[in-house]
Design a protein around this motif. Structure first.
Motif, PDB file in Angstrom:
ATOM      1  N   LEU A  53       0.811  -1.207   0.000  1.00  0.00           N
ATOM      2  CA  LEU A  53       0.000   0.000   0.000  1.00  0.00           C
ATOM      3  C   LEU A  53       0.854   1.271   0.000  1.00  0.00           C
ATOM      4  CD1 LEU A  53      -2.813   1.201  -0.030  1.00  0.00           C
ATOM      5  CD2 LEU A  53      -2.893   0.988   2.464  1.00  0.00           C
ATOM      6  N   PRO A  54       1.876   1.378   0.863  1.00  0.00           N
ATOM      7  CA  PRO A  54       2.725   2.583   0.808  1.00  0.00           C
ATOM      8  C   PRO A  54       3.415   2.782  -0.535  1.00  0.00           C
ATOM      9  CG  PRO A  54       3.076   1.418   2.874  1.00  0.00           C
ATOM     10  CD  PRO A  54       2.227   0.524   2.019  1.00  0.00           C
ATOM     11  N   ILE A  55       3.845   1.688  -1.184  1.00  0.00           N
ATOM     12  CA  ILE A  55       4.577   1.877  -2.430  1.00  0.00           C
ATOM     13  C   ILE A  55       3.630   2.180  -3.599  1.00  0.00           C
ATOM     14  CG2 ILE A  55       4.759  -0.438  -3.456  1.00  0.00           C
ATOM     15  CD1 ILE A  55       7.812   0.133  -3.636  1.00  0.00           C
ATOM     16  N   ILE A  56       2.359   1.768  -3.503  1.00  0.00           N
ATOM     17  CA  ILE A  56       1.394   2.220  -4.513  1.00  0.00           C
ATOM     18  C   ILE A  56       1.152   3.716  -4.355  1.00  0.00           C
ATOM     19  CG2 ILE A  56      -0.914   1.936  -5.489  1.00  0.00           C
ATOM     20  CD1 ILE A  56      -1.007  -0.840  -4.316  1.00  0.00           C
ATOM     21  N   TYR A  57       1.021   4.167  -3.100  1.00  0.00           N
ATOM     22  CA  TYR A  57       0.900   5.607  -2.862  1.00  0.00           C
ATOM     23  C   TYR A  57       2.124   6.338  -3.415  1.00  0.00           C
ATOM     24  CZ  TYR A  57      -3.279   5.969   0.074  1.00  0.00           C
ATOM     25  OH  TYR A  57      -4.575   6.004   0.522  1.00  0.00           O
ATOM     26  N   LEU A  58       3.294   5.740  -3.250  1.00  0.00           N
ATOM     27  CA  LEU A  58       4.536   6.327  -3.759  1.00  0.00           C
ATOM     28  C   LEU A  58       4.444   6.513  -5.274  1.00  0.00           C
ATOM     29  CD1 LEU A  58       8.127   5.178  -2.800  1.00  0.00           C
ATOM     30  CD2 LEU A  58       7.480   5.371  -5.191  1.00  0.00           C
ATOM     31  N   GLU A  59       4.025   5.478  -5.984  1.00  0.00           N
ATOM     32  CA  GLU A  59       3.917   5.554  -7.448  1.00  0.00           C
ATOM     33  C   GLU A  59       2.937   6.643  -7.874  1.00  0.00           C
ATOM     34  OE1 GLU A  59       3.312   2.471 -10.187  1.00  0.00           O
ATOM     35  OE2 GLU A  59       4.721   1.067  -9.260  1.00  0.00           O
ATOM     36  N   VAL A 189       6.826  -7.717  -6.006  1.00  0.00           N
ATOM     37  CA  VAL A 189       7.282  -8.090  -7.346  1.00  0.00           C
ATOM     38  C   VAL A 189       6.117  -8.565  -8.200  1.00  0.00           C
ATOM     39  CG1 VAL A 189       8.859  -9.522  -8.679  1.00  0.00           C
ATOM     40  CG2 VAL A 189       9.556  -8.686  -6.438  1.00  0.00           C
ATOM     41  N   ALA A 190       5.330  -9.492  -7.661  1.00  0.00           N
ATOM     42  CA  ALA A 190       4.225 -10.058  -8.445  1.00  0.00           C
ATOM     43  C   ALA A 190       3.138  -9.034  -8.726  1.00  0.00           C
ATOM     44  CB  ALA A 190       3.632 -11.264  -7.718  1.00  0.00           C
ATOM     45  N   SER A 191       3.071  -7.981  -7.928  1.00  0.00           N
ATOM     46  CA  SER A 191       2.081  -6.943  -8.172  1.00  0.00           C
ATOM     47  C   SER A 191       2.600  -5.859  -9.109  1.00  0.00           C
ATOM     48  CB  SER A 191       1.638  -6.310  -6.845  1.00  0.00           C
ATOM     49  OG  SER A 191       1.056  -7.287  -6.008  1.00  0.00           O
ATOM     50  N   GLY A 192       3.872  -5.972  -9.516  1.00  0.00           N
ATOM     51  CA  GLY A 192       4.433  -5.003 -10.447  1.00  0.00           C
ATOM     52  C   GLY A 192       4.686  -3.643  -9.839  1.00  0.00           C
ATOM     53  N   LEU A 193       4.877  -3.598  -8.528  1.00  0.00           N
ATOM     54  CA  LEU A 193       5.070  -2.309  -7.862  1.00  0.00           C
ATOM     55  C   LEU A 193       6.500  -1.822  -8.033  1.00  0.00           C
ATOM     56  CD1 LEU A 193       2.997  -3.013  -4.647  1.00  0.00           C
ATOM     57  CD2 LEU A 193       2.324  -1.747  -6.678  1.00  0.00           C
ATOM     58  N   GLY A 194       6.644  -0.516  -8.211  1.00  0.00           N
ATOM     59  CA  GLY A 194       7.952   0.077  -8.431  1.00  0.00           C
ATOM     60  C   GLY A 194       8.350   0.133  -9.895  1.00  0.00           C
ATOM     61  N   LEU A 195       7.510  -0.423 -10.776  1.00  0.00           N
ATOM     62  CA  LEU A 195       7.836  -0.457 -12.202  1.00  0.00           C
ATOM     63  C   LEU A 195       7.217   0.713 -12.967  1.00  0.00           C
ATOM     64  CD1 LEU A 195       7.403  -4.274 -12.919  1.00  0.00           C
ATOM     65  CD2 LEU A 195       9.439  -3.040 -12.152  1.00  0.00           C
ATOM     66  N   GLY A 196       6.366   1.483 -12.313  1.00  0.00           N
ATOM     67  CA  GLY A 196       5.747   2.623 -12.971  1.00  0.00           C
ATOM     68  C   GLY A 196       4.570   2.262 -13.855  1.00  0.00           C
ATOM     69  N   LEU A 197       4.056   1.030 -13.734  1.00  0.00           N
ATOM     70  CA  LEU A 197       2.946   0.594 -14.583  1.00  0.00           C
ATOM     71  C   LEU A 197       1.665   1.346 -14.241  1.00  0.00           C
ATOM     72  CD1 LEU A 197       3.554  -3.279 -14.509  1.00  0.00           C
ATOM     73  CD2 LEU A 197       4.417  -1.595 -16.156  1.00  0.00           C
ATOM     74  N   TYR A 198       1.338   1.426 -12.950  1.00  0.00           N
ATOM     75  CA  TYR A 198       0.126   2.127 -12.540  1.00  0.00           C
ATOM     76  C   TYR A 198       0.369   3.632 -12.569  1.00  0.00           C
ATOM     77  CZ  TYR A 198      -0.325  -2.649 -11.065  1.00  0.00           C
ATOM     78  OH  TYR A 198      -0.326  -4.020 -11.077  1.00  0.00           O
ATOM     79  N   TRP A 199       1.605   4.019 -12.419  1.00  0.00           N
ATOM     80  CA  TRP A 199       2.037   5.403 -12.574  1.00  0.00           C
ATOM     81  C   TRP A 199       1.594   5.920 -13.942  1.00  0.00           C
ATOM     82  CZ3 TRP A 199       7.644   6.871 -10.809  1.00  0.00           C
ATOM     83  CH2 TRP A 199       7.974   8.174 -11.175  1.00  0.00           C
ATOM     84  N   GLN A 200       1.951   5.211 -15.019  1.00  0.00           N
ATOM     85  CA  GLN A 200       1.680   5.715 -16.354  1.00  0.00           C
ATOM     86  C   GLN A 200       0.233   5.536 -16.781  1.00  0.00           C
ATOM     87  OE1 GLN A 200       4.544   2.492 -17.988  1.00  0.00           O
ATOM     88  NE2 GLN A 200       3.469   3.177 -19.810  1.00  0.00           N
ATOM     89  N   THR A 201      -0.456   4.507 -16.268  1.00  0.00           N
ATOM     90  CA  THR A 201      -1.862   4.327 -16.654  1.00  0.00           C
ATOM     91  C   THR A 201      -2.794   5.241 -15.863  1.00  0.00           C
ATOM     92  OG1 THR A 201      -2.027   2.461 -15.108  1.00  0.00           O
ATOM     93  CG2 THR A 201      -1.597   1.947 -17.422  1.00  0.00           C
ATOM     94  N   ALA A 212      -4.453  11.404  -3.668  1.00  0.00           N
ATOM     95  CA  ALA A 212      -3.880  10.209  -4.295  1.00  0.00           C
ATOM     96  C   ALA A 212      -4.677   8.956  -3.959  1.00  0.00           C
ATOM     97  CB  ALA A 212      -2.431  10.038  -3.836  1.00  0.00           C
ATOM     98  N   SER A 213      -5.400   8.972  -2.836  1.00  0.00           N
ATOM     99  CA  SER A 213      -6.153   7.782  -2.413  1.00  0.00           C
ATOM    100  C   SER A 213      -7.198   7.361  -3.430  1.00  0.00           C
ATOM    101  CB  SER A 213      -6.831   8.036  -1.066  1.00  0.00           C
ATOM    102  OG  SER A 213      -5.871   8.248  -0.050  1.00  0.00           O
ATOM    103  N   ILE A 307      15.249   0.671  -4.054  1.00  0.00           N
ATOM    104  CA  ILE A 307      15.842   1.938  -4.514  1.00  0.00           C
ATOM    105  C   ILE A 307      14.805   3.052  -4.496  1.00  0.00           C
ATOM    106  CG2 ILE A 307      16.927   3.127  -6.462  1.00  0.00           C
ATOM    107  CD1 ILE A 307      18.172   0.437  -7.264  1.00  0.00           C
ATOM    108  N   TYR A 308      13.595   2.768  -4.970  1.00  0.00           N
ATOM    109  CA  TYR A 308      12.547   3.793  -4.968  1.00  0.00           C
ATOM    110  C   TYR A 308      12.210   4.246  -3.547  1.00  0.00           C
ATOM    111  CZ  TYR A 308      10.963   4.418  -9.784  1.00  0.00           C
ATOM    112  OH  TYR A 308      10.869   4.783 -11.107  1.00  0.00           O
ATOM    113  N   SER A 309      12.136   3.305  -2.619  1.00  0.00           N
ATOM    114  CA  SER A 309      11.797   3.686  -1.242  1.00  0.00           C
ATOM    115  C   SER A 309      12.895   4.541  -0.621  1.00  0.00           C
ATOM    116  CB  SER A 309      11.538   2.439  -0.397  1.00  0.00           C
ATOM    117  OG  SER A 309      12.710   1.654  -0.246  1.00  0.00           O
ATOM    118  N   ILE A 310      14.147   4.233  -0.910  1.00  0.00           N
ATOM    119  CA  ILE A 310      15.252   5.043  -0.383  1.00  0.00           C
ATOM    120  C   ILE A 310      15.261   6.426  -1.034  1.00  0.00           C
ATOM    121  CG2 ILE A 310      17.775   5.250  -0.263  1.00  0.00           C
ATOM    122  CD1 ILE A 310      17.890   2.194  -0.052  1.00  0.00           C
TER     123      ILE A 310
END
Length: 360
Positions: A53-59, A189-201, A212-213, A307-310
């Motif tokens: 959840l935090p990393i989706i908010y990050l994206e 990994v399996a959710s594709g988080l940190g890859l920018g997929l939901y970022w761009q869509t 953002a919620s 890396i994204y979290s740091i």
């Protein structure tokens, strides 16, 4: 207006489809079966709340601030943070990983299909055929790819249960350290988080939303549903094996299209785009490397999230994402920041240690 309305359902539906398909592809490598262990699924739920959840908010927050795709955005984000250009490397790691993930998805599901069918071709040849089709399909509309992937996922779930999937009773087993690593891989990994997929869509929706919620929670809930659906899925006959393979081709095509869009917006030369995408995809055609590549896939995905979290937690200025997140209270922002700065990095490092321990 129509594009914005379409984007509202596109990201959650894509999150459900891709999460489900990649979990199906990664499950054999992680040793996850339809065993319904209560302790593992509780660990997974914890990782979904405190890590995913935090990393989706990050994206989504980075999408709102940058207003462009991940690879292209890192140039401005690092300048805003007065950070070294080396941080931009995570964008390249991510976009290459998307093609690599597409290859892993196809390769692993081709292996599953081969074990339940009598196709007159070797598994690596089957993979190459599927990969070529996926490359061709990556040029069609994204909405069509998401729609056909969704139809394939739902069909595969129905056929899996029609053809003898045995759902065991829930059971409690001793909690092991490796379960934490597997749960983290499942959540990130399996959710594709940190890859920018939901970022761009989600970009077209961002200008219409203050908080953002509104974009984050539908994606997160869709991922929860995907993992819950996986708990009732297993390939146990030829027909569901075929349907899941066909679905994997559409899912891989979608991943390739998303990676291609990021490279295009970064103004990468067309020839380089194809070299990057095809190399990440077709390296999986070498059967002797499959086990090694699966291990690299797990670790690579975790490192991108780390890396994204740091970068966001420690390098970006504290005020940069507060306005983009637009939480209802300061306490929620502080909790998110603690999660990104401390909980995420430490948990991912532990997951990496756990996974490496399983390899040794």
């Amino acid at each position: 207006m129509q594009d914005t309305a379409m984007s509202r359902w596109l990201s959650p539906l894509m999150a459900f489809c891709l999460s489900f398909m990649v979990i199906v592809g990664l499950a054999p490598s992680l040793g996850l079966q339809l065993d319904r262990q209560i302790d593992f699924w509780l660990l997974w739920m914890g990782t979904m709340i405190f890590l995913a959840l935090p990393i989706i908010y990050l994206e989504i927050a980075l999408a709102k601030r940058s207003k462009t795709t991940a690879l292209n955005a890192l140039s401005s984000l690092t300048r805003d943070a007065d950070a070294s250009q080396q941080w931009r490397l995570v964008g390249w790691l991510s976009v290459v990983f998307i093609a690599f993930l597409a290859g892993g998805l196809l390769s692993n599901i081709a292996n599953i299909t081969s074990s339940y069918t009598q196709l007159p071709v070797q598994t690596n040849v089957l993979f190459v055929i599927c990969a070529v089709i996926a490359v061709g399909l990556s040029f069609i509309s994204r909405q069509i790819l998401v729609l056909f992937t969704a139809i394939g996922v739902i069909t595969s779930l129905i056929l899996s249960n029609m053809f003898g999937t045995q759902v065991q009773a829930w059971q409690v087993t001793p909690i092991e350290f490796k379960e934490w690593g597997n749960a983290t891989i499942l959540a990130l990994v399996a959710s594709g988080l940190g890859l920018g997929l939901y970022w761009q869509t989600s970009l077209s929706v961002m200008s219409q939303q203050d908080a953002a919620s509104k974009a984050t929670l539908p994606i997160w809930i869709a991922q929860l549903i995907a993992v819950a659906a996986f708990g009732y899925f297993a390939v146990s006959a030829q027909i569901p094996a075929y349907t899941i393979l066909i679905t994997a081709i559409f899912a891989a095509a979608l991943l390739l299209q998303l990676a291609k869009e990021q490279l295009k917006q970064r103004h990468v030369v067309l020839l380089i785009q194809f070299i990057v995408l095809l190399a990440g995809l077709f390296v999986w055609a070498i059967p002797q490397l499959t086990a090694v590549l699966n291990s690299i896939l797990m670790l690579w995905g975790l490192i991108i999230c780390l890396i994204y979290s740091i970068f966001v937690g420690w390098i970006m200025k504290i005020s940069h994402l507060r306005k983009a997140l637009n939480f209802s209270g300061e306490v929620f922002y502080n909790l998110w920041r603690i999660a990104v700065r401390i909980v995420l990095p430490l948990s991912i490092i532990l997951a990496i240690v756990s996974y490496l321990g399983q390899l040794i």
